[in-house]
Design an enzyme around this catalytic site. Structure first.
Site, PDB file in Angstrom:
ATOM      1  N   ASP A  96      16.563   4.868   2.832  1.00 32.32           N
ATOM      2  CA  ASP A  96      16.296   3.571   2.215  1.00 32.32           C
ATOM      3  C   ASP A  96      17.641   2.973   1.797  1.00 32.32           C
ATOM      4  O   ASP A  96      18.018   3.024   0.639  1.00 32.32           O
ATOM      5  CB  ASP A  96      15.386   3.771   0.989  1.00 32.32           C
ATOM      6  CG  ASP A  96      14.815   2.454   0.466  1.00 32.32           C
ATOM      7  OD1 ASP A  96      15.052   1.413   1.104  1.00 32.32           O
ATOM      8  OD2 ASP A  96      14.144   2.476  -0.571  1.00 32.32           O
ATOM      9  N   ARG A 142       0.880  -1.162   0.000  1.00 36.69           N
ATOM     10  CA  ARG A 142       0.000   0.000   0.000  1.00 36.69           C
ATOM     11  C   ARG A 142       0.918   1.213   0.000  1.00 36.69           C
ATOM     12  O   ARG A 142       2.041   1.140   0.480  1.00 36.69           O
ATOM     13  CB  ARG A 142      -0.836   0.022   1.276  1.00 36.69           C
ATOM     14  CG  ARG A 142      -1.828  -1.118   1.406  1.00 36.69           C
ATOM     15  CD  ARG A 142      -2.676  -0.888   2.639  1.00 36.69           C
ATOM     16  NE  ARG A 142      -3.544  -2.007   2.943  1.00 36.69           N
ATOM     17  CZ  ARG A 142      -4.721  -2.232   2.339  1.00 36.69           C
ATOM     18  NH1 ARG A 142      -5.139  -1.421   1.389  1.00 36.69           N
ATOM     19  NH2 ARG A 142      -5.462  -3.267   2.683  1.00 36.69           N
TER      20      ARG A 142
END
Lengths: 507, 507
Positions: free
Chosen positions: B257, B196
């Site tokens: 990240d 999502r």
């Protein structure tokens, strides 16, 4: 959007609020996002938690710290607005790339730390970036200055201010209880702030609490010091350099202590009270924070340079930290040992030499004496230091007439005896601390350890090595258990490992 | 010690318990310390919070996650025991010193992540250590394998399993809705798990949810895939490589990240479903995760090498990511655009070419076709892909007869028009995402943006540039506001800054 306050009787470190999941989805917020809360002229930035049941729609759950800060109560209406991340986060990420930060960037990070505007994840990222990349002396100076500027400051006009600090790690290091009254007897001011033990067996604040109150504001610290020349209070209540306490909260779980933080933390406290001359005690040796004298010297050099930049005269005392100082470990036992020395002028050499040495250096630095150590000994042996200690105790709300005989130590006791004859060749700092903590220190003031034998001393089979003191039986059992698992002392010729182990210590 | 459970109706990520301050002091515990809770054969490690009022002495407050995990309720009695820090913390500190970790060390860290045995501070320290020092390919391989082994795995026997993954960052990238039914039509299996949107406007799972359910267990994912050849489900509910979700929770607030995590995260999901052939879509260009083709190639090389080590055949498609894919952004709008293409075989070139290209590479890798792209186009134009998509929708609990005309998009709309004539020379990914999110995406399925002009297209003054869709009026207002503050599109010759700005967009 507006919300009705639901008061949640829970204490938290970070400011956070609970939103109903449907309100949160409605506003596009996910856990950890920041919102600004507004109420009657007060505002605060908090991070989002989400619940499906604690709060209904249009309700917002606030914890105790947030209720108090915003001055709101159950049923009040507050409005909220999503806010972006604080700009200090960019600087934290800059440091994470290994780049040097500017003074303004460091200041903004420290301001956000003090305002609790950084989340734990972000604060952790900052601390780790300084651990991994280090900080150069410019950055450390800026960090120190920012820590000073975001907290309370005290200015003394009456006399020169001096101070001492130990970087810690060694059990039994109660020298402040001797150094502070000796120095305060000379007319110098020594407003000593100390820590409570977090991982240790007794911080100076824990020990002083055996005699008197230790929680005072900066203003009260000033009054006490101006009245009697010295004080021994807990730093956490003064709001001096408060950023430091918040940084420690993330360092503790990781058991890390970046050098830049150590330097800034110590010097910010000294800078905030306007200290002119400071001795830093750097214990070195196995089981202490600093491995050896060489490493201690590097750290000392940095302290001196940082002092120069801040206008504080620093001398470092590199001391032996390979074993406990004195024979007592734990708040009441340490208080007893220190007070006994003030009363009699005598006691364990490791404590006596170190305390007199450090007090002497301070007097020499301040230009009072050329042979400081001898002067310190004279002051102690004259009874002036004892008298001064009692004045300080009284000024901090304790009994002026306190004597070492009045000190109550734990009534549950267990003697650990030698199962072989020989010389004691090693005492393990960390293991002694663990045993004392298992016995209840620092919370149970009477808990701790008294060493009957120290390094280099001879012991016969069956003679006492150390006594464990506790206030509660089950804690004594835990401590004995711990002493069995990790025996803290080596006797030359001793069998180090047996299976099954330590049968000799059955209760 | 034993405590009576007090149930606190609050959801938390970490396992933690609230102790009364006097009990905590008694046990020598401070906030953040770990304890093990025991009840009827269940046990769990939780960290301590302290309150003076929420719980009385001998009471312990448990949050919803802890209550459920321990299977206890209000009034039950549980016993607790202090525990030391997990040994994986030592390995995290090793990585923080810049040292390479062993396979066992990485495995233990990942196990503790999955078990929630690491505190947020500690997990953050791990993620940052891998950001700062990187991981070599051995470490990435071990991390990937540990992630696979600590989650659910699916084994298919009927046919070859293939998959695709986009590393994300580009709005409008709904190609999975085309690739999955095309591939499933060929007899290959493609059990696609998707995310999502966390920071984006619509993840593939958000889009698929417009048509059908997306929350399935790993077992159900297997059944659906074996029945109709493909699936489009949300990865979060499958418990495949669950460590990844927990790592993302600390990466998100820091917006970091680390490359090693990216590689491991993607490949762990592919490894867990036994994929034999995988295409990785690496969008490059301004406003996407990867700056340019050169950097994309480095990442591609690492994916291929990691695939070799894991026995997965990888090809990377370095794609244009400098602007949105297709013209629709937001769950329902993207679902509409994808379904329309399946129905008509036509649509925006950026979407068509990319989807057919990726599907084609998969068919070529699996040895089905030598001219994969043309084959993919044939399958789509034949109507087989539409038919397959409807089968997947039905298998996931949706309406088989779904058509693009049935899709409901937001009724609150606002057209942003050009105030000058010229060519569109830039579309800003991040700003479009922010506007779509302000309009309510991904939560409000009907919210989003439809682009009337894309890069290189000419527009006349007064013509529509894009339309904002929302389900709620106030969100539309927010989105318009956002579009004014950060105009997401540049027209050649356009005045870029005016003061006061954007008067032309008054409602």
């Amino acid at each position: 959007m507006e919300f009705k306050v639901k008061a949640l009787n829970i204490e938290k470190r970070e400011y956070s609020v609970i939103l109903n999941s449907s309100d949160a989805h409605e506003m596009g917020l996910i856990p950890g996002d920041r919102v600004k809360l507004f109420s009657k002229g007060n505002s605060i930035v908090a991070s989002i938690e989400i619940s499906q049941s604690v709060v209904s729609q249009n309700e917002m759950g606030l914890y105790i710290n947030t209720l108090e800060r915003l001055k709101v109560k159950e049923g009040d209406v507050i409005s909220i607005k999503a806010v972006s991340k604080p700009s200090s986060l960019h600087y934290i990420k800059k440091k994470l790339r290994g780049e040097k930060l500017s003074r303004d960037e460091i200041t903004e990070i420290v301001m956000d730390i003090v305002d609790d505007a950084l989340r734990e994840v972000e604060l952790t990222a900052f601390v780790i970036s300084t651990l991994v990349y280090g900080m150069d002396m410019d950055e450390v100076e800026w960090l120190t200055r920012a820590m000073i500027d975001t907290g309370e400051k005290i200015t003394f006009e009456k006399a020169k201010v001096v101070d001492k600090h130990s970087i810690g790690g060694v059990p039994g290091n109660k020298i402040s209880l001797l150094v502070v009254p000796i120095i305060a007897s000379t007319g110098l001011l020594i407003p000593k702030t100390s820590s409570r033990a977090i991982t240790g067996a007794a911080g100076t604040a824990d020990i002083m609490e055996v005699f008197a109150d230790v929680e005072f504001t900066a203003e009260e610290l000033k009054e006490i010091t101006e009245k009697v020349g010295g004080a021994l209070v807990w730093g956490g209540s003064t709001n001096i350099a408060p950023a430091d306490d918040k940084i420690i909260e993330v360092e503790y779980p990781l058991s890390i202590d970046p050098k830049s933080q150590l330097l800034a933390s110590v010097m910010a406290k000294k800078g905030s009270i306007g200290a002119e001359f400071v001795v830093i005690d750097i214990p070195v040796g196995e089981g202490s924070k600093v491995k050896d004298v060489k490493e201690g010297r590097y750290l000392a050099k940095d302290f001196v340079e940082l002092g120069n930049r801040l206008g504080i005269n620093i001398e470092c005392a590199i001391t032996y930290g390979g074993g406990p100082i004195g024979r007592a470990i734990g708040p009441a036992l340490e208080g007893w040992e220190a007070l006994k020395m003030l009363e009699t002028g005598e006691g364990p050499r490791s404590l006596y030499e170190k305390a007199m040495g450090v007090a002497g250096i301070l007097m020499e630095m301040a230009g009072l004496e050329t042979e400081g150590k001898q002067a310190a000994e004279r002051i102690m042996k004259s009874g002036k230091a004892l008298e001064k200690f009692r004045e300080i105790v009284e000024a901090q709300g304790g009994e002026r007439t306190i004597s070492s005989d009045d000190i109550v130590v734990g009534e549950k006791r267990y003697d650990v005896v030698a199962d072989t004859e020989g010389y004691v060749i090693h005492l393990d700092n960390k293991k002694f601390i663990e045993i004392a903590r298992a016995a209840g220190a620092p919370h149970d003031k009477g808990a701790g350890i008294y060493l009957h034998r120290k390094k280099g001393e001879i012991v016969k089979k069956g003679e006492k090595l150390f006594t464990i003191y506790a206030e509660k039986g089950w804690k004594l059992t835990n401590a004995i258990e711990k002493a069995r698992e990790e025996f803290p002392l080596i006797i030359e010729g001793m069998v180090l490992e047996r299976y099954p182990r330590y049968q000799q210590y059955q209760l």
